[in-house]
Scaffold this active site. Structure first.
Site, PDB file in Angstrom:
ATOM      1  N   CYS A   1     -18.683 -37.812  11.272  1.00 23.60           N
ATOM      2  CA  CYS A   1     -18.333 -37.221   9.971  1.00 23.60           C
ATOM      3  C   CYS A   1     -17.120 -37.883   9.316  1.00 23.60           C
ATOM      4  CB  CYS A   1     -18.122 -35.720  10.113  1.00 23.60           C
ATOM      5  SG  CYS A   1     -19.664 -34.865  10.520  1.00 23.60           S
TER       6      CYS A   1
ATOM      7  N   HIS B   1     -14.017 -33.338   3.802  1.00 21.18           N
ATOM      8  CA  HIS B   1     -15.340 -33.374   4.429  1.00 21.18           C
ATOM      9  C   HIS B   1     -15.977 -31.992   4.330  1.00 21.18           C
ATOM     10  CE1 HIS B   1     -18.619 -33.844   7.074  1.00 21.18           C
ATOM     11  NE2 HIS B   1     -18.080 -33.178   8.078  1.00 21.18           N
TER      12      HIS B   1
ATOM     13  N   ASN C   1     -23.812 -29.658   5.579  1.00 23.27           N
ATOM     14  CA  ASN C   1     -22.991 -30.770   6.073  1.00 23.27           C
ATOM     15  C   ASN C   1     -23.869 -32.026   6.190  1.00 23.27           C
ATOM     16  OD1 ASN C   1     -21.454 -32.579   7.543  1.00 23.27           O
ATOM     17  ND2 ASN C   1     -20.899 -31.130   9.163  1.00 23.27           N
TER      18      ASN C   1
HETATM   19  N1  COA Z   1     -27.186 -17.161  13.211  1.00 17.93           N
HETATM   20  C1  COA Z   1     -26.832 -16.020  13.790  1.00 17.93           C
HETATM   21  N2  COA Z   1     -26.033 -15.961  14.877  1.00 17.93           N
HETATM   22  C2  COA Z   1     -25.609 -17.126  15.379  1.00 17.93           C
HETATM   23  C3  COA Z   1     -25.957 -18.356  14.828  1.00 17.93           C
HETATM   24  C4  COA Z   1     -26.795 -18.345  13.692  1.00 17.93           C
HETATM   25  N3  COA Z   1     -27.192 -19.481  13.074  1.00 17.93           N
HETATM   26  N4  COA Z   1     -25.390 -19.345  15.525  1.00 17.93           N
HETATM   27  C5  COA Z   1     -24.692 -18.757  16.504  1.00 17.93           C
HETATM   28  N5  COA Z   1     -24.828 -17.415  16.423  1.00 17.93           N
HETATM   29  C6  COA Z   1     -24.238 -16.400  17.301  1.00 17.93           C
HETATM   30  C7  COA Z   1     -23.856 -16.954  18.637  1.00 17.93           C
HETATM   31  O1  COA Z   1     -24.937 -16.916  19.505  1.00 17.93           O
HETATM   32  C8  COA Z   1     -22.740 -16.035  19.034  1.00 17.93           C
HETATM   33  O2  COA Z   1     -23.301 -14.852  19.513  1.00 17.93           O
HETATM   34  P1  COA Z   1     -22.597 -14.017  20.692  1.00 17.93           P
HETATM   35  O3  COA Z   1     -21.278 -13.619  20.166  1.00 17.93           O
HETATM   36  O4  COA Z   1     -23.559 -12.891  20.909  1.00 17.93           O
HETATM   37  O5  COA Z   1     -22.520 -14.965  21.841  1.00 17.93           O
HETATM   38  C9  COA Z   1     -22.054 -15.741  17.732  1.00 17.93           C
HETATM   39  O6  COA Z   1     -23.025 -15.974  16.700  1.00 17.93           O
HETATM   40  C10 COA Z   1     -20.865 -16.622  17.464  1.00 17.93           C
HETATM   41  O7  COA Z   1     -20.267 -16.105  16.356  1.00 17.93           O
HETATM   42  P2  COA Z   1     -18.777 -16.421  16.028  1.00 17.93           P
HETATM   43  O8  COA Z   1     -17.959 -16.479  17.264  1.00 17.93           O
HETATM   44  O9  COA Z   1     -18.333 -15.525  14.957  1.00 17.93           O
HETATM   45  O10 COA Z   1     -18.899 -17.909  15.463  1.00 17.93           O
HETATM   46  P3  COA Z   1     -17.767 -18.690  14.774  1.00 17.93           P
HETATM   47  O11 COA Z   1     -16.901 -17.802  13.957  1.00 17.93           O
HETATM   48  O12 COA Z   1     -17.108 -19.586  15.760  1.00 17.93           O
HETATM   49  O13 COA Z   1     -18.572 -19.566  13.735  1.00 17.93           O
HETATM   50  C11 COA Z   1     -19.255 -21.810  13.388  1.00 17.93           C
HETATM   51  C12 COA Z   1     -19.430 -20.543  14.193  1.00 17.93           C
HETATM   52  C13 COA Z   1     -20.130 -22.878  13.997  1.00 17.93           C
HETATM   53  C14 COA Z   1     -19.723 -21.552  11.950  1.00 17.93           C
HETATM   54  C15 COA Z   1     -17.796 -22.241  13.365  1.00 17.93           C
HETATM   55  O14 COA Z   1     -17.252 -22.236  14.643  1.00 17.93           O
HETATM   56  C16 COA Z   1     -17.588 -23.617  12.772  1.00 17.93           C
HETATM   57  O15 COA Z   1     -17.923 -23.877  11.624  1.00 17.93           O
HETATM   58  N6  COA Z   1     -16.994 -24.544  13.526  1.00 17.93           N
HETATM   59  C17 COA Z   1     -16.815 -25.895  13.061  1.00 17.93           C
HETATM   60  C18 COA Z   1     -18.118 -26.578  13.105  1.00 17.93           C
HETATM   61  C19 COA Z   1     -18.077 -27.877  12.413  1.00 17.93           C
HETATM   62  O16 COA Z   1     -17.343 -28.048  11.476  1.00 17.93           O
HETATM   63  N7  COA Z   1     -18.907 -28.787  12.858  1.00 17.93           N
HETATM   64  C20 COA Z   1     -19.071 -30.053  12.279  1.00 17.93           C
HETATM   65  C21 COA Z   1     -17.789 -30.797  12.255  1.00 17.93           C
HETATM   66  S1  COA Z   1     -17.979 -32.352  11.580  1.00 17.93           S
END
Ligand code: COA
Length: 331
Positions: free
Chosen positions: A114, A258, A288
């Site tokens: 990225c 980004h 993304n």
């Molecule tokens: N839909 C519904 N639920 C989902 C899901 C989806 N698409 N994807 C994951 N979950 C669930 C998980 O299984 C987990 O469930 P659990 O608590 O029962 O285990 C829960 O949602 C996780 O939620 P939460 O902890 O609130 O997630 P988060 O606040 O960490 O958000 C991201 C997740 C991925 C959106 C966030 O961490 C993020 O954006 N991180 C950076 C990612 C990024 O930028 N990547 C590319 C970089 S170049």
């Protein structure tokens, strides 16, 4: 005055098929509410069957050439940032070069995930400033939709990514405009925090049935760790690149970050105290697109008439590797 690399033209391309969060919720256990709340994403574009990444790159590059008033034959070098190429080898840039109708123009891929486009700008800029090449096409292109897993197992990454490409042409200027500064970094220590394990040449036969059953071909990430690092690194490197040019946040007309997650960008902007009206985002409708996010966003705001020549634009990225970087330019 010193030679700097200036943007001569920009272009971008998004495939026409719009995929909404509700569309994804029909095929796996997710919801519009979950996706929007965590990432700000409402929809993304996916390619149709038969379309490959170099097709996206070609469309964006054609648009950039047209906006620069150049022909493909005017190019001295092609650099493509991607980690979703058509094939393992040769690189996507060879296919793009062929689609552009060129037969000897040097073409190379750059893989920095990225942050790929910022790395590509740093590389292209060095060619232009040194006088080695006069006209460099810099393209970011990604096709994610075919590599994601639209099941409950893959849902944490499947909902975040989209397909698309953006491009710009750099050429020399002695008028004080162009890229003023660029810094890129990497921290391999965290390589596995955001990665795709297989297929890969770490494994005999690239992969095997057991690895496929385990889902090791699905992108995996430690979302919270990525989030934490992104909101720390992006402000840090942006302030560094500005500071090295004796510029401050108030001098910036357009902040481009980004587009991985709207919440990351909101937090970065808040930490910096950046004027929200100068911070641009399009992730709500693109998802993304990794190395393509910055050039797509840049091209869109230029075409909307939001950016005037002479204004100060910053592009800042963070991604797998980890990698991160920032570029400051007078457009
Ligand atoms: N839909 C519904 N639920 C989902 C899901 C989806 N698409 N994807 C994951 N979950 C669930 C998980 O299984 C987990 O469930 P659990 O608590 O029962 O285990 C829960 O949602 C996780 O939620 P939460 O902890 O609130 O997630 P988060 O606040 O960490 O958000 C991201 C997740 C991925 C959106 C966030 O961490 C993020 O954006 N991180 C950076 C990612 C990024 O930028 N990547 C590319 C970089 S170049």
């Amino acid at each position: 005055m010193a030679v700097r690399a200036k943007v001569l033209g920009t272009g971008s391309y998004l495939p026409p098929k719009v995929v909404t969060n509700d569309d994804l919720a029909q095929i796996m256990d997710t919801s519009d509410e979950w996706i929007q709340q965590r990432s700000g994403i409402k929809a993304r574009r996916f390619v149709d069957e038969g379309v490959v990444t170099s097709d996206l790159a070609f469309e964006a590059s054609k648009a950039a050439l047209a906006s620069a008033g150049l022909e493909a034959s005017d190019l001295d070098m092609i650099i493509v940032a991607t980690f979703t190429p058509d094939h393992f080898f040769p690189g996507l840039s060879s296919f793009l070069q062929r689609k552009l109708g060129l037969d000897a123009t040097p073409a190379m891929d750059l893989r920095c995930q990225c942050t790929g486009f910022v790395y590509a700008l740093q590389t292209a800029r060095a060619f232009v400033e040194s006088g080695i090449y006069q006209r460099v096409l810099v393209c970011g292109a990604e096709l994610h939709s075919r590599g994601l897993e639209f099941t409950d197992r893959g849902r944490d990454t499947a909902v975040l990514f989209g397909d698309g490409a953006g491009a710009l042409i750099l050429g020399p200027s002695e008028a004080g405009d162009g890229i003023l500064n660029c810094r890129v970094y990497a921290q391999g220590e965290h390589a596995e925090r955001l990665w795709m394990d297989a297929p890969g040449l770490a494994y005999q036969g690239l992969t095997n049935a057991q690895m496929i059953a385990e889902g090791r071909q699905v992108p995996s990430m430690d979302g919270r760790f990525v989030f934490k690092n992104a909101v720390a690194r992006m402000p840090e490197v942006l302030l560094e690149t500005l500071g090295e040019c004796s510029l401050g946040l108030d001098d910036v007309d357009h902040f481009l970050f980004h587009q991985a997650n709207l919440r990351i960008n909101e937090m970065v902007a808040r930490k910096l105290g950046a004027d929200p009206s100068k911070v641009h985002n399009n992730i709500q409708v693109t998802g993304n697109t990794s190395a393509a996010t910055l050039p797509i966003l840049f091209d869109q705001i230029i075409r909307e008439g939001l950016v005037a020549r002479g204004q100060l634009v910053t592009m800042t990225g963070f991604g797998s590797g980890f990698t991160w970087g920032s570029c400051v330019m007078r457009y």
